[in-house]
Design a protein around this motif. Sequence first.
Motif, PDB file in Angstrom:
ATOM      1  N   LEU A  41       0.825  -1.215   0.000  1.00 30.75           N
ATOM      2  CA  LEU A  41       0.000   0.000   0.000  1.00 30.75           C
ATOM      3  C   LEU A  41       0.853   1.258   0.000  1.00 30.75           C
ATOM      4  CD1 LEU A  41      -2.880  -0.991   2.419  1.00 30.75           C
ATOM      5  CD2 LEU A  41      -3.014  -0.645  -0.039  1.00 30.75           C
ATOM      6  N   LEU A  42       1.974   1.214   0.711  1.00 27.19           N
ATOM      7  CA  LEU A  42       2.885   2.358   0.718  1.00 27.19           C
ATOM      8  C   LEU A  42       3.448   2.607  -0.675  1.00 27.19           C
ATOM      9  CD1 LEU A  42       4.286   4.462   2.542  1.00 27.19           C
ATOM     10  CD2 LEU A  42       6.138   2.819   2.784  1.00 27.19           C
ATOM     11  N   TRP A  43       3.870   1.537  -1.355  1.00 31.53           N
ATOM     12  CA  TRP A  43       4.375   1.676  -2.722  1.00 31.53           C
ATOM     13  C   TRP A  43       3.286   2.181  -3.659  1.00 31.53           C
ATOM     14  CZ3 TRP A  43       8.971   2.063  -4.719  1.00 31.53           C
ATOM     15  CH2 TRP A  43      10.057   1.548  -4.033  1.00 31.53           C
ATOM     16  N   LEU A  44       2.072   1.681  -3.497  1.00 30.39           N
ATOM     17  CA  LEU A  44       0.962   2.100  -4.350  1.00 30.39           C
ATOM     18  C   LEU A  44       0.684   3.594  -4.197  1.00 30.39           C
ATOM     19  CD1 LEU A  44      -1.323   1.067  -6.248  1.00 30.39           C
ATOM     20  CD2 LEU A  44      -2.711   0.879  -4.197  1.00 30.39           C
ATOM     21  N   VAL A  45       0.671   4.066  -2.959  1.00 25.39           N
ATOM     22  CA  VAL A  45       0.436   5.493  -2.709  1.00 25.39           C
ATOM     23  C   VAL A  45       1.579   6.330  -3.268  1.00 25.39           C
ATOM     24  CG1 VAL A  45       0.283   7.224  -0.874  1.00 25.39           C
ATOM     25  CG2 VAL A  45      -1.052   5.124  -0.723  1.00 25.39           C
ATOM     26  N   LEU A  46       2.810   5.869  -3.075  1.00 19.56           N
ATOM     27  CA  LEU A  46       3.968   6.609  -3.576  1.00 19.56           C
ATOM     28  C   LEU A  46       3.957   6.717  -5.098  1.00 19.56           C
ATOM     29  CD1 LEU A  46       6.681   7.942  -2.731  1.00 19.56           C
ATOM     30  CD2 LEU A  46       7.726   5.736  -3.191  1.00 19.56           C
ATOM     31  N   VAL A  47       3.683   5.612  -5.778  1.00 16.79           N
ATOM     32  CA  VAL A  47       3.633   5.621  -7.247  1.00 16.79           C
ATOM     33  C   VAL A  47       2.477   6.496  -7.730  1.00 16.79           C
ATOM     34  CG1 VAL A  47       3.187   4.159  -9.264  1.00 16.79           C
ATOM     35  CG2 VAL A  47       4.839   3.441  -7.541  1.00 16.79           C
ATOM     36  N   GLY A  48       1.349   6.418  -7.037  1.00 13.59           N
ATOM     37  CA  GLY A  48       0.213   7.257  -7.408  1.00 13.59           C
ATOM     38  C   GLY A  48       0.527   8.745  -7.281  1.00 13.59           C
ATOM     39  N   ILE A  49       1.253   9.100  -6.225  1.00 17.09           N
ATOM     40  CA  ILE A  49       1.641  10.509  -6.045  1.00 17.09           C
ATOM     41  C   ILE A  49       2.587  10.950  -7.159  1.00 17.09           C
ATOM     42  CG2 ILE A  49       2.968  12.060  -4.552  1.00 17.09           C
ATOM     43  CD1 ILE A  49       1.724  10.579  -2.162  1.00 17.09           C
ATOM     44  N   VAL A  50       3.563  10.098  -7.498  1.00 15.76           N
ATOM     45  CA  VAL A  50       4.522  10.451  -8.554  1.00 15.76           C
ATOM     46  C   VAL A  50       3.805  10.595  -9.895  1.00 15.76           C
ATOM     47  CG1 VAL A  50       6.489   9.586  -9.890  1.00 15.76           C
ATOM     48  CG2 VAL A  50       6.522   9.477  -7.393  1.00 15.76           C
ATOM     49  N   ILE A  51       2.919   9.665 -10.217  1.00 12.21           N
ATOM     50  CA  ILE A  51       2.185   9.737 -11.487  1.00 12.21           C
ATOM     51  C   ILE A  51       1.290  10.972 -11.515  1.00 12.21           C
ATOM     52  CG2 ILE A  51       0.376   8.610 -12.846  1.00 12.21           C
ATOM     53  CD1 ILE A  51       1.678   5.947 -12.092  1.00 12.21           C
ATOM     54  N   GLY A  52       0.597  11.221 -10.414  1.00 10.98           N
ATOM     55  CA  GLY A  52      -0.254  12.415 -10.352  1.00 10.98           C
ATOM     56  C   GLY A  52       0.535  13.701 -10.508  1.00 10.98           C
ATOM     57  N   PHE A  53       1.712  13.752  -9.889  1.00  9.42           N
ATOM     58  CA  PHE A  53       2.560  14.942 -10.017  1.00  9.42           C
ATOM     59  C   PHE A  53       3.051  15.120 -11.453  1.00  9.42           C
ATOM     60  CE2 PHE A  53       6.770  16.999  -9.738  1.00  9.42           C
ATOM     61  CZ  PHE A  53       6.364  18.227  -9.224  1.00  9.42           C
ATOM     62  N   LEU A  54       3.447  14.016 -12.097  1.00  9.22           N
ATOM     63  CA  LEU A  54       3.915  14.118 -13.489  1.00  9.22           C
ATOM     64  C   LEU A  54       2.787  14.534 -14.434  1.00  9.22           C
ATOM     65  CD1 LEU A  54       6.343  11.081 -13.713  1.00  9.22           C
ATOM     66  CD2 LEU A  54       6.929  13.510 -13.755  1.00  9.22           C
ATOM     67  N   ILE A  55       1.576  14.083 -14.172  1.00  8.18           N
ATOM     68  CA  ILE A  55       0.442  14.525 -14.984  1.00  8.18           C
ATOM     69  C   ILE A  55       0.168  16.001 -14.736  1.00  8.18           C
ATOM     70  CG2 ILE A  55      -2.060  14.282 -15.291  1.00  8.18           C
ATOM     71  CD1 ILE A  55      -1.675  11.269 -14.855  1.00  8.18           C
ATOM     72  N   TYR A  56       0.277  16.415 -13.471  1.00  8.03           N
ATOM     73  CA  TYR A  56       0.010  17.809 -13.118  1.00  8.03           C
ATOM     74  C   TYR A  56       0.986  18.752 -13.811  1.00  8.03           C
ATOM     75  CZ  TYR A  56      -0.516  22.021 -10.300  1.00  8.03           C
ATOM     76  OH  TYR A  56      -0.711  23.309  -9.893  1.00  8.03           O
ATOM     77  N   ILE A  57       2.269  18.370 -13.858  1.00  6.94           N
ATOM     78  CA  ILE A  57       3.242  19.262 -14.502  1.00  6.94           C
ATOM     79  C   ILE A  57       3.403  18.949 -15.994  1.00  6.94           C
ATOM     80  CG2 ILE A  57       4.494  19.723 -12.371  1.00  6.94           C
ATOM     81  CD1 ILE A  57       6.643  17.760 -13.286  1.00  6.94           C
ATOM     82  N   GLU A  58       2.512  18.102 -16.510  1.00  8.99           N
ATOM     83  CA  GLU A  58       2.408  17.793 -17.937  1.00  8.99           C
ATOM     84  C   GLU A  58       3.700  17.217 -18.514  1.00  8.99           C
ATOM     85  OE1 GLU A  58       0.966  21.297 -19.832  1.00  8.99           O
ATOM     86  OE2 GLU A  58      -0.917  21.278 -18.708  1.00  8.99           O
ATOM     87  N   GLN A  59       4.278  16.249 -17.825  1.00  9.49           N
ATOM     88  CA  GLN A  59       5.473  15.569 -18.307  1.00  9.49           C
ATOM     89  C   GLN A  59       5.090  14.166 -18.809  1.00  9.49           C
ATOM     90  OE1 GLN A  59       8.503  16.880 -18.685  1.00  9.49           O
ATOM     91  NE2 GLN A  59       7.599  18.808 -18.001  1.00  9.49           N
ATOM     92  N   ILE A  60       4.305  14.148 -19.865  1.00  7.91           N
ATOM     93  CA  ILE A  60       3.787  12.887 -20.392  1.00  7.91           C
ATOM     94  C   ILE A  60       4.912  12.045 -20.987  1.00  7.91           C
ATOM     95  CG2 ILE A  60       2.094  11.873 -21.972  1.00  7.91           C
ATOM     96  CD1 ILE A  60       0.954  13.484 -19.587  1.00  7.91           C
ATOM     97  N   ALA A  61       5.932  12.681 -21.532  1.00 11.32           N
ATOM     98  CA  ALA A  61       7.053  11.929 -22.104  1.00 11.32           C
ATOM     99  C   ALA A  61       7.750  11.098 -21.019  1.00 11.32           C
ATOM    100  CB  ALA A  61       8.046  12.879 -22.762  1.00 11.32           C
TER     101      ALA A  61
END
Length: 99
Positions: A41-61
């Motif tokens: 669950l800790l890894w899942l939350v961490l990965v979700g935060i990283v993915i959400g942050f990358l989407i927020y700053i529009e780093q799709i590449a």
Amino acid sequence: MRFLLSNGLKFGLLANTPALGCRNLFMNKSAKKMSRRTAALLWLVLVGIVIGFLIYIEQIAILYLLATISLVVLLLVVAFSDLENIDREDLQGLVQPRE
């Protein structure tokens, strides 16, 4: 030199000695470890935060690159896993009986 705490635990120079039968004030090594579920669950939350942050700053590449690398790693793990030599007895050890 030993003292008795309000919760009944003894502490002092010899209080943590197992031969004396006193409780250990510090957590033992097995209690310090996280369970597999908590770690997952800790890894899942961490990965979700990283993915959400990358989407927020529009780093799709970068997301494409991370998805490709993670897929390659997953395929390598499956390719090198020795699934042929797993017996029924090995699987029974993983299942814990209900109490």
